[in-house]
Structure formats: structure tokens, C-alpha cells
Design a protein around this motif. Structure first.
Motif, PDB file in Angstrom:
ATOM      1  N   ILE A   7       0.860  -1.177   0.000  1.00 57.87           N
ATOM      2  CA  ILE A   7       0.000   0.000   0.000  1.00 57.87           C
ATOM      3  C   ILE A   7       0.904   1.238   0.000  1.00 57.87           C
ATOM      4  N   LYS A   8       1.028   1.874  -1.139  1.00 51.08           N
ATOM      5  CA  LYS A   8       1.908   3.049  -1.267  1.00 51.08           C
ATOM      6  C   LYS A   8       1.285   4.278  -0.608  1.00 51.08           C
ATOM      7  N   LYS A   9      -0.035   4.428  -0.745  1.00 53.08           N
ATOM      8  CA  LYS A   9      -0.739   5.538  -0.097  1.00 53.08           C
ATOM      9  C   LYS A   9      -2.208   5.163   0.059  1.00 53.08           C
ATOM     10  N   GLY A  10      -2.914   5.915   0.913  1.00 56.84           N
ATOM     11  CA  GLY A  10      -4.343   5.714   1.076  1.00 56.84           C
ATOM     12  C   GLY A  10      -4.700   4.857   2.278  1.00 56.84           C
ATOM     13  N   SER A  11      -5.997   4.624   2.434  1.00 54.43           N
ATOM     14  CA  SER A  11      -6.492   3.804   3.540  1.00 54.43           C
ATOM     15  C   SER A  11      -7.853   3.246   3.181  1.00 54.43           C
ATOM     16  N   GLY A  12      -8.261   2.239   3.921  1.00 50.54           N
ATOM     17  CA  GLY A  12      -9.551   1.608   3.685  1.00 50.54           C
ATOM     18  C   GLY A  12      -9.616   0.253   4.344  1.00 50.54           C
ATOM     19  N   PRO A  34      -8.440  -3.403   8.259  1.00 48.69           N
ATOM     20  CA  PRO A  34      -8.070  -2.032   7.897  1.00 48.69           C
ATOM     21  C   PRO A  34      -6.670  -1.992   7.272  1.00 48.69           C
ATOM     22  N   TYR A  35      -6.491  -1.143   6.279  1.00 46.97           N
ATOM     23  CA  TYR A  35      -5.156  -0.972   5.696  1.00 46.97           C
ATOM     24  C   TYR A  35      -4.817   0.511   5.654  1.00 46.97           C
ATOM     25  N   HIS A  63     -10.462 -12.053  -2.206  1.00 47.03           N
ATOM     26  CA  HIS A  63     -10.292 -10.740  -1.587  1.00 47.03           C
ATOM     27  C   HIS A  63     -10.762  -9.614  -2.498  1.00 47.03           C
ATOM     28  N   TYR A  64     -10.945  -8.447  -1.890  1.00 43.93           N
ATOM     29  CA  TYR A  64     -11.191  -7.192  -2.596  1.00 43.93           C
ATOM     30  C   TYR A  64     -10.936  -6.054  -1.611  1.00 43.93           C
ATOM     31  N   PHE A  65     -10.929  -4.816  -2.109  1.00 45.36           N
ATOM     32  CA  PHE A  65     -10.671  -3.649  -1.278  1.00 45.36           C
ATOM     33  C   PHE A  65     -11.901  -2.748  -1.219  1.00 45.36           C
ATOM     34  N   GLU A  66     -12.110  -2.142  -0.064  1.00 47.17           N
ATOM     35  CA  GLU A  66     -13.075  -1.050   0.104  1.00 47.17           C
ATOM     36  C   GLU A  66     -12.246   0.193   0.432  1.00 47.17           C
ATOM     37  N   LEU A 106      -2.329 -12.958   7.157  1.00 47.95           N
ATOM     38  CA  LEU A 106      -3.300 -12.453   6.200  1.00 47.95           C
ATOM     39  C   LEU A 106      -3.790 -11.067   6.600  1.00 47.95           C
ATOM     40  N   SER A 107      -3.723 -10.745   7.881  1.00 46.54           N
ATOM     41  CA  SER A 107      -4.153  -9.425   8.336  1.00 46.54           C
ATOM     42  C   SER A 107      -3.133  -8.343   8.005  1.00 46.54           C
TER      43      SER A 107
END
Length: 269
Positions: free
Chosen positions: A35-40, A50-51, A65-68, A110-111
Motif C-alpha cells: 500500500i503506497k498511499k491511502g487507507s480503507g 483495515p489498511y 479478496h477485494y478492497f473497500e 493475512l491481516s
């Protein structure tokens, strides 16, 4: 469920989005995601995690998997197949073992990897270097592979099973990870050594493992070792003598005996 298929041994992907475009999916390869930038939220096997910037995830073909996305996020993907893992040039046992360990034991992380501050900075710099090599994959293939091996070493030393004794877990995943890490060191897989490592009695170690794993400790170790031995032999890149030395076995005949016993046990089940 959608399944993405990759035929190239390795791909590098770098993109920034404010809304995730892909449905929940699986794939036929491994993915190391930075994850270079951002959150979700990263949803893995229906678990929401959370990332934020600096996080690293390692996923295998079994994971869905997928991202929100909450804040616009930039993702850097290293996607590689078993073919890349077992390619001809991979002759550095120690680093290959690190990557094998991470792949086999990824359920524990995995977390996402909880990296130390100095390791987070190093990982960021490595991914920046990988991006600089992306435009000429063929020419830079070996340099990219070296970065993957370096990342595997850093990620491995941040696994919870390898931290100090006071934070060491005694759950089954921790025991599995210990076995995966030490499969090349037979003396470290003796019941008394493992019991001491996890601070439990030698007499309790075997029954505890069988009750929770559904098989004996010895059988699990033999099955896992045999699977790795078969992979080495199938690659055609190593002699039996080399394989025996890597796994701390007596000689070539010991390799054959382990595989024969594992095949016999499977056929009798």
C-alpha cells in the motif's frame, strides 16, 4: 466467484484508484501487495482488515479478496507463479526457504505484516526500486527477483512466531509456522526441542498437536517434508545429494525412503 489467471511468471502492477474496480476474486498466482498511499478496508476470505500506507499483504491462490477504499489508494502488486518461484536461477537455498515459509504460513499474516518502523522504511525503498525496474522486465528480471527475496527476508523476521519469547503464541498456527521454518533442520523438530520452545512439557506436546491437528506431529512433519522433497526432485535442478544436504538428511537413500513412506501412508489411508 471470479478467478483471474496469470500465465506470465511475474507481473508488476502499479495503480492509484479512489474506487475499487474488481469483484471479490481468487487467482492462480501469489500476490505481494504494497500500500503506497491511502487507507480503507481489505476484505480477505470475508474478514475485514483495515489498511493504510506502508502495509504489506501476501496472498495465495486460495484467498478471495477485494478492497473497500476510504481515501484514494495507490497499490503496488508483485504477482508471481510457482513457475517463477521454481525457476532455474533460484539456487540460493536460504532465501528460497524464506519465501516458501511465508507462502506456506501466510494464514498467520493475512491481516497484513506489522512491520517495525525501520523495516517499513526499507520496504518502501525496495518497492520504489522495483517500480524503477518495471519498464524493462526482461532486462531486469534478476534484479527484480533479488528484491523479492530481500522482501521475503524482511517479512519473515516480522512474523509473530519469530519474535521474543514473551510475545510468542502457543496456538496451532504458531506451531505450524515453527515446523515450516525448521523443516530443513531435523534436530529442531524433535518433540523435546519444540516443547521447550513453546514452554510446554514434552509429554503434552504430542497429544496437544494430535488433538488440534487431527494427525500426529510426526506424520505432519513427514508429509510436509515429503511434499518439499518432491518439488525439489520434480524441478530437475538438484541432485539427490544436494537435496539431502539442504534438508539435513543422512544421504540420498534417506530422501528416497521418506518419499516412499509418505506415498505408502497416503495409499493406505
Amino acid at each position: 466467484m471470479k478467478r483471474y489467471r496469470q500465465f506470465e511468471p511475474i507481473l508488476i502492477s502499479d495503480f492509484e484508484v479512489s474506487k475499487w474496480q474488481h469483484p471479490v476474486h481468487q487467482h492462480n498466482h501469489y500476490e505481494m501487495i504494497y500500500i503506497k498511499k491511502g487507507s480503507g478496508i481489505h476484505v480477505i476470505n470475508q474478514i475485514s482488515i483495515p489498511y493504510q500506507a506502508g502495509d504489506v499483504f501476501l496472498l495465495g491462490p486460495e484467498e478471495a479478496h477485494y478492497f473497500e477504499i476510504d481515501k484514494p489508494s495507490r497499490f503496488i502488486y508483485l504477482k508471481f507463479t510457482d513457475l517463477y518461484l521454481n525457476k532455474e536461477e533460484n539456487n540460493t537455498y536460504e532465501y528460497i526457504q524464506n519465501l516458501e515459509y511465508l507462502i506456506k504460513s501466510r494464514e498467520t499474516h493475512l491481516s497484513g505484516f506489522k512491520l517495525r518502523a525501520d523495516d517499513r522504511l526499507t520496504v518502501e525503498l525496495i518497492f520504489d526500486l522495483i517500480l524503477s525496474l518495471k519498464n524493462n522486465m526482461l532486462w531486469n528480471r534478476e534484479l527484480i527477483w533479488m528484491q523479492i527475496l530481500t522482501l521475503s527476508h524482511i517479512l519473515k523476521r516480522n512474523m509473530p512466531e519469530l519474535l521474543h519469547l514473551e510475545t510468542r503464541s502457543r496456538d496451532m498456527q504458531a506451531i505450524f509456522c515453527y515446523i515450516h521454518k525448521n523443516i530443513y533442520l531435523p534436530d529442531e523438530l524433535r518433540v523435546n526441542v519444540m516443547a521447550k520452545y513453546f514452554n510446554i512439557t514434552t509429554d503434552y506436546m504430542g497429544p496437544y498437536f494430535k488433538r488440534n491437528a487431527g494427525t500426529t506431529l510426526r506424520a505432519y512433519i513427514q508429509h510436509y517434508r515429503s511434499a518439499l522433497l518432491k518439488q525439489r526432485i520434480a524441478s530437475g535442478k538438484y541432485s539427490l545429494k544436494q537435496i539431502a544436504a539442504e534438508f539435513g538428511l543422512t544421504d540420498e537413500s534417506h530422501v528416497s525412503k521418506i518419499i516412499q513412506k509418505a506415498n505408502s501412508d497416503m495409499s493406505s489411508n
